[in-house]
Scaffold this active site. Structure first.
Site, mmCIF file in Angstrom:
data_model
loop_
_atom_site.group_PDB
_atom_site.id
_atom_site.type_symbol
_atom_site.label_atom_id
_atom_site.label_comp_id
_atom_site.label_asym_id
_atom_site.label_seq_id
_atom_site.Cartn_x
_atom_site.Cartn_y
_atom_site.Cartn_z
ATOM 1 N N ASP A 65 0.845 -1.216 -0.038
ATOM 2 C CA ASP A 65 0.032 0.044 -0.146
ATOM 3 C C ASP A 65 0.857 1.328 -0.012
ATOM 4 O O ASP A 65 0.225 2.309 0.055
ATOM 5 C CB ASP A 65 -1.014 0.059 1.007
ATOM 6 C CG ASP A 65 -0.291 -0.222 2.508
ATOM 7 O OD1 ASP A 65 0.451 -0.910 2.814
ATOM 8 O OD2 ASP A 65 -0.954 0.265 3.456
ATOM 9 N N HIS A 138 7.476 -0.859 13.007
ATOM 10 C CA HIS A 138 6.322 -1.810 12.334
ATOM 11 C C HIS A 138 6.935 -3.138 12.370
ATOM 12 O O HIS A 138 7.854 -3.192 12.839
ATOM 13 C CB HIS A 138 6.375 -0.895 11.062
ATOM 14 C CG HIS A 138 5.089 -1.369 10.056
ATOM 15 N ND1 HIS A 138 3.837 -1.333 10.781
ATOM 16 C CD2 HIS A 138 5.014 -1.538 8.877
ATOM 17 C CE1 HIS A 138 2.905 -1.831 9.841
ATOM 18 N NE2 HIS A 138 3.508 -1.766 8.763
HETATM 19 ZN ZN LIG Z 1 0.217 0.877 5.443
HETATM 20 ZN ZN LIG Z 2 2.962 -1.399 6.712
#
Ligand SMILES: [Zn+2]
Ligand SMILES: [Zn+2]
Length: 304
Positions: A65, A138
């Site tokens: 994304d 993340h």
């Molecule tokens: Zn993302």
């Molecule tokens: Zn991500």
């Protein structure tokens, strides 16, 4: 003057009326893009901005994304017969990932310059932008960015006169150039006052709250921050998938005191981000839901 546009505000997948999160800025004829997911080209077109001046693309990380729109954008820039180099900045793996995507965009009339981020923090000077990448948290290596326009100190005419610096050099000194003339060296610091406040934008998506964000986002004019979930009950999900709730983003704003915070990277299940604003504004009052095409022009502060 820095022109800023949040091109989209979606996370994970583009939706009708909600493109994937990416940021575009324009300054002094050179544009910069952070992240380029599926559909980013359409979001740029909807905004009415041009691909041509994009000289720099920064990537936060390599989830689809945030990067799957790159090959299409490169093809469009190639079809417009771009010849100037395009600089790509991103975490470790940049060249490998981009070259894999380029299997479907192999021949470009312009060179790509790869700047892979080394270590937990790195600063890049690029076309008048000072770009600082910093590691966030993340489930893959991911970076946040600050984009700064620095502003030199005020030119001190009295000092320039006293030092007998020829007037024809003043403008160049003001722009930071060092000048050698007839055996004398004139330096900007001889005639410029202390550095003045510039413009700072911070962009952080796909992360948990971190100390690195608190440190780097401090004092931003605009802080665009991940807000995957509006409902505070989704907090355990935010921990599990390494994202943030609106409340967590607001707490980061409270600590870093930006002039404004815009939320972005909404979960596809989050339909009306506005409904949570009253609650999060109790934590930090100047917080706003990002939306596609949300823009601002940031100017240097006037001086008295
Ligand atoms: Zn993302
Ligand atoms: Zn991500």
């Amino acid at each position: 003057m820095l022109d800023v546009c949040l091109l989209g505000c979606g996370g994970m997948m583009p939706l009708p009326g909600r493109w994937l999160t990416s940021l575009m800025t324009r300054f002094n004829g050179s544009s910069l893009l952070i992240d380029c997911g599926e559909g980013t080209q359409i979001a740029v077109k909807e905004k009415g901005w041009s691909f041509k001046p994009i000289d720099t693309i920064c990537f936060t990380h390599y989830h689809g994304d945030h990067i799957s729109g790159l090959p299409g954008l490169l093809l469009t820039m190639g079809n417009a017969e771009r010849e100037e180099p395009l600089t790509l900045i991103g975490p470790k793996g940049l060249e490998r990932v981009v070259n894999a995507l380029r299997v479907i965009a192999p021949e470009l009339p312009f060179p790509l310059v790869f700047q892979e981020i080394q270590g937990p923090e790195q600063t890049f000077e690029q076309k008048g932008y000072r770009i600082k990448a910093f590691r966030v948290n993340h489930n893959v290596t991911c970076c946040g960015y600050t984009i700064e326009l620095c502003r030199a100190g005020r030119f001190d005419v009295e000092r320039a006169k006293a030092a007998e610096i020829p007037v024809r050099f003043w403008n160049r000194l003001q722009k930071g150039e060092e000048i050698e003339h007839e055996g004398r060296i004139y330096r900007p610091e001889d005639v410029l006052g202390p550095q003045r406040k510039g413009i700072k934008v911070t962009y952080c998506t796909d992360t948990r709250p971190t100390d690195s964000i608190v440190k780097n986002a401090a004092g931003s004019d605009l802080f665009i921050c991940e807000g995957m979930y509006g409902d505070p009950e989704k907090a355990p999900k935010a921990v599990e998938y390494k994202h943030m709730t609106f409340q967590e983003a607001a707490l980061l704003a409270k600590k870093t005191k930006p002039k404004e915070m815009w939320l972005t990277h909404y979960s596809p299940s989050l339909v009306r981000p506005e409904q949570y604003m009253d609650e999060v504004r109790k934590i930090f009052p100047r917080i706003y839901p990002g939306k596609d095409g949300k823009s601002v022009k940031l100017g240097f502060e006037e001086e008295e």
